[in-house]
Design a protein around this motif. Structure first.
Motif, PDB file in Angstrom:
ATOM      1  N   ARG A 140       0.825  -1.197   0.000  1.00 59.94           N
ATOM      2  CA  ARG A 140       0.000   0.000   0.000  1.00 59.94           C
ATOM      3  C   ARG A 140       0.868   1.261   0.000  1.00 59.94           C
ATOM      4  N   ALA A 141       1.990   1.229   0.731  1.00 56.78           N
ATOM      5  CA  ALA A 141       2.850   2.412   0.809  1.00 56.78           C
ATOM      6  C   ALA A 141       4.203   2.021   1.384  1.00 56.78           C
ATOM      7  N   VAL A 142       5.184   2.890   1.122  1.00 53.35           N
ATOM      8  CA  VAL A 142       6.497   2.837   1.771  1.00 53.35           C
ATOM      9  C   VAL A 142       6.591   4.083   2.633  1.00 53.35           C
ATOM     10  N   ILE A 143       6.970   3.892   3.903  1.00 56.67           N
ATOM     11  CA  ILE A 143       6.956   4.989   4.876  1.00 56.67           C
ATOM     12  C   ILE A 143       8.361   5.161   5.449  1.00 56.67           C
ATOM     13  N   ALA A 144       8.828   6.408   5.478  1.00 53.06           N
ATOM     14  CA  ALA A 144      10.134   6.715   6.041  1.00 53.06           C
ATOM     15  C   ALA A 144      10.026   8.022   6.819  1.00 53.06           C
ATOM     16  N   ARG A 166       4.142   6.020  -8.890  1.00 52.50           N
ATOM     17  CA  ARG A 166       2.952   5.200  -8.649  1.00 52.50           C
ATOM     18  C   ARG A 166       2.855   4.630  -7.241  1.00 52.50           C
ATOM     19  N   GLN A 167       3.983   4.489  -6.554  1.00 54.95           N
ATOM     20  CA  GLN A 167       3.998   3.887  -5.234  1.00 54.95           C
ATOM     21  C   GLN A 167       4.077   4.973  -4.163  1.00 54.95           C
ATOM     22  N   PRO A 168       3.062   5.101  -3.296  1.00 52.37           N
ATOM     23  CA  PRO A 168       3.122   6.140  -2.260  1.00 52.37           C
ATOM     24  C   PRO A 168       4.385   6.035  -1.404  1.00 52.37           C
ATOM     25  N   TYR A 169       5.094   7.160  -1.282  1.00 52.90           N
ATOM     26  CA  TYR A 169       6.289   7.257  -0.448  1.00 52.90           C
ATOM     27  C   TYR A 169       6.002   8.371   0.545  1.00 52.90           C
ATOM     28  N   ILE A 170       5.675   7.985   1.777  1.00 54.47           N
ATOM     29  CA  ILE A 170       5.192   8.927   2.784  1.00 54.47           C
ATOM     30  C   ILE A 170       6.289   9.186   3.792  1.00 54.47           C
ATOM     31  N   ARG A 171       6.516  10.449   4.098  1.00 51.59           N
ATOM     32  CA  ARG A 171       7.538  10.844   5.072  1.00 51.59           C
ATOM     33  C   ARG A 171       6.840  11.304   6.349  1.00 51.59           C
ATOM     34  N   VAL A 172       7.257  10.754   7.491  1.00 54.39           N
ATOM     35  CA  VAL A 172       6.655  11.091   8.778  1.00 54.39           C
ATOM     36  C   VAL A 172       7.719  11.696   9.693  1.00 54.39           C
ATOM     37  N   ARG A 173       7.265  12.416  10.695  1.00 56.42           N
ATOM     38  CA  ARG A 173       8.209  13.063  11.610  1.00 56.42           C
ATOM     39  C   ARG A 173       8.915  12.040  12.502  1.00 56.42           C
ATOM     40  N   ASN A 174       8.170  11.074  13.019  1.00 60.93           N
ATOM     41  CA  ASN A 174       8.724  10.129  13.985  1.00 60.93           C
ATOM     42  C   ASN A 174       8.200   8.731  13.664  1.00 60.93           C
ATOM     43  N   LEU A 175       9.118   7.780  13.444  1.00 62.37           N
ATOM     44  CA  LEU A 175       8.700   6.446  13.010  1.00 62.37           C
ATOM     45  C   LEU A 175       7.963   5.695  14.114  1.00 62.37           C
ATOM     46  N   SER A 176       8.427   5.810  15.346  1.00 62.63           N
ATOM     47  CA  SER A 176       7.756   5.103  16.445  1.00 62.63           C
ATOM     48  C   SER A 176       6.325   5.610  16.631  1.00 62.63           C
TER      49      SER A 176
END
Length: 266
Positions: A140-144, A166-176
């Motif tokens: 569904r997505a790759v998250i970093a 085509r592949q969602p690449y979502i960046r988040v502030r904190n992985l935990s």
């Protein structure tokens, strides 16, 4: 009139980040990456620089995108790229893709999606390869994270060979924190560790129809302590021999495939 109330620091920081994000642009390069971006209606395209030969090879994509290219002499290529970039005579300035929030993209729905989370995986070639595997194997997505992870760059797009579009690449502030959000959404979160006592298949026995997120760490240091404490289980890829290790992009592909097999979709 009284003194003006000062905004809280977190609001000021968020507004500053939003303005910086709105102004950010990325230069994509290489015939494949540029073609896929030109054909992606989600991409905001700003400037296209091509050599006459590349213009001919991309004529259909340029026409579909409705963008006027700048035709450059191959010996004086005008795009601001690193000297070592293999651009093949094509470079496209774009805005980064906006896929939406973690909650919007990863909502389970009626299916049992698979996600890949990257803990400090900073090499763009590895992340590009992971995006390709994620697309092929139906993640569904790759998250970093926004920091200490590979940003959206031309090198990453070229390594992804079109998958970045085509592949969602979502960046988040904190992985935990992202892991905790996913757990509340019903995801089973598995952290990859070569020394874990449990295999992916064992962790998913009887739970294959549950949404699953697989967390991979950087080669060498692996998962950070906080990440290890937050995941539901530490798991390993079952190996035929008693030694050796996998590149993180290979581990991502194999673990994603194994999780799909365990869910009966292999």
């Amino acid at each position: 009139m009284g003194a003006k109330t000062r905004k809280p620091e977190w609001i000021i920081r968020k507004e500053r980040e939003k303005r910086a994000s709105a102004a950010e642009t990325v230069w994509l390069f290489g015939l494949h990456a540029v073609r896929d971006a030109l054909l992606n209606p989600r991409r905001e395209k700003l400037r296209l620089v091509v050599t006459p030969n590349a213009q001919d090879r991309l004529a259909d994509a340029i026409s579909a995108a409705g963008i006027e290219p700048e035709v450059a002499d191959p010996r004086r290529f005008a795009a601001p790229l690193d000297p070592g970039s293999v651009h093949q005579g094509a470079a496209l300035e774009v805005r980064p893709l906006a896929w939406g929030s973690l909650e919007e993209v990863c909502v389970p729905g009626t299916q049992a999606p698979r996600l890949l989370l990257l803990d400090r995986v900073s090499d763009p070639h590895n992340v590009g390869a992971i995006l390709r595997s994620a697309e092929v194997l139906g993640a569904r997505a790759v998250i970093a994270t926004r920091h200490h992870a590979a940003p959206e760059t031309g090198a990453l797009a070229k390594a992804a060979s079109g998958a970045l579009e085509r592949q969602p690449y979502i960046r988040v502030r904190n992985l935990s924190d992202a892991i905790l959000v996913l757990q509340k959404m019903g995801y089973l979160v598995l952290g990859l560790d070569g020394d874990a006592p449990m295999t992916i298949e064992a962790a998913l026995e009887g739970r294959g129809d549950q949404p699953v997120a697989l967390v991979l760490g950087a080669e060498g240091p692996g998962l950070r302590p906080r990440t290890r404490e937050t995941v539901d289980h530490l798991v390993r890829i079952e190996a035929a021999g008693g030694f050796g290790s996998l590149n993180v992009s290979n581990a991502a592909a194999i673990s994603l495939y194994a999780s799909r097999r365990a869910g009966g979709r292999g």
